[in-house]
Design a protein around this motif. Structure first.
Motif, short mmCIF file in Angstrom:
data_model
loop_
_atom_site.label_atom_id
_atom_site.label_comp_id
_atom_site.label_asym_id
_atom_site.label_seq_id
_atom_site.Cartn_x
_atom_site.Cartn_y
_atom_site.Cartn_z
N UNK A 34 0.84 -1.21 0.00
CA UNK A 34 0.00 0.00 0.00
C UNK A 34 0.87 1.26 0.00
N UNK A 35 1.94 1.26 0.80
CA UNK A 35 2.83 2.42 0.83
C UNK A 35 3.53 2.62 -0.51
N UNK A 36 3.96 1.55 -1.13
CA UNK A 36 4.61 1.65 -2.43
C UNK A 36 3.65 2.22 -3.46
N UNK A 37 2.43 1.77 -3.43
CA UNK A 37 1.42 2.27 -4.37
C UNK A 37 1.17 3.75 -4.11
N UNK A 38 1.01 4.11 -2.82
CA UNK A 38 0.74 5.50 -2.46
C UNK A 38 1.87 6.42 -2.90
N UNK A 39 3.11 5.93 -2.82
CA UNK A 39 4.26 6.74 -3.18
C UNK A 39 4.61 6.66 -4.67
N UNK A 40 3.81 5.90 -5.41
CA UNK A 40 4.05 5.78 -6.84
C UNK A 40 5.28 4.97 -7.20
N UNK A 59 6.15 1.79 -8.34
CA UNK A 59 5.69 0.54 -8.93
C UNK A 59 6.73 -0.57 -8.80
N UNK A 60 8.01 -0.21 -8.87
CA UNK A 60 9.06 -1.22 -8.73
C UNK A 60 9.03 -1.87 -7.36
N UNK A 61 8.84 -1.09 -6.33
CA UNK A 61 8.76 -1.61 -4.96
C UNK A 61 7.47 -2.41 -4.79
N UNK A 62 6.38 -1.90 -5.36
CA UNK A 62 5.11 -2.61 -5.29
C UNK A 62 5.24 -4.00 -5.90
N UNK A 63 5.83 -4.08 -7.11
CA UNK A 63 5.99 -5.37 -7.79
C UNK A 63 6.85 -6.33 -6.97
N UNK A 64 7.92 -5.82 -6.39
CA UNK A 64 8.80 -6.67 -5.57
C UNK A 64 8.06 -7.18 -4.34
N UNK A 65 7.29 -6.31 -3.70
CA UNK A 65 6.52 -6.72 -2.51
C UNK A 65 5.43 -7.72 -2.90
#
Length: 128
Positions: free
Chosen positions: A2-8, A10-16
């Motif tokens: 959620x934090x990765x998405x909120x901060x834009x 996408x690379x961190x979101x995909x890894x998580x």
């Protein structure tokens, strides 16, 4: 995630997201079954996000319980049309988590026609 998405990020979101899926199969001894558990998790998470509510692959889970991992994967690859899950994984750039990719990874555990079907499906969608 959620934090990765909120901060834009996408690379961190995909890894998580991938890590979340990988831990799903951590207690399963059979490597193929563990990898398929990760695939199921990825699909359910992607569909839940798309639908805005928890979405489970009930029919696939029933088939899995009834027929086992190998038969379920083989049947998915041998279908004339790709599954909704396959298409969703393509949309999310996660072809490596598809049933077809698992079949290729564990090709020695499947009949040659199943491996060929998986290769064809991935090739149709531009996946090496």
């Amino acid at each position: 995630m959620a934090n990765a998405r909120r901060l834009g990020r996408d690379d961190v979101y995909q890894a998580a997201f991938r890590q979340l899926c990988r831990i799903e199969g951590r207690d399963i001894d059979d490597p193929l079954a563990a990898d398929f558990a990760a695939v199921m998790c990825a699909l359910e998470e992607a569909l839940s996000e798309q639908n805005g509510r928890t979405t489970r692959l009930s029919r696939t889970r029933q088939k899995l319980a009834r027929a086992g991992v190998r038969k379920t994967l083989a049947d998915l690859a041998l279908k004339p049309k790709p599954s909704e899950g396959f298409l969703k994984l393509m949309e999310f750039g996660m072809a490596d988590m598809s049933a077809e990719s698992l079949i290729l990874k564990y090709r020695q555990e499947f009949e040659p026609e199943v491996v060929a079907a998986a290769e064809r499906r991935l090739a149709e969608y531009g996946v090496d």
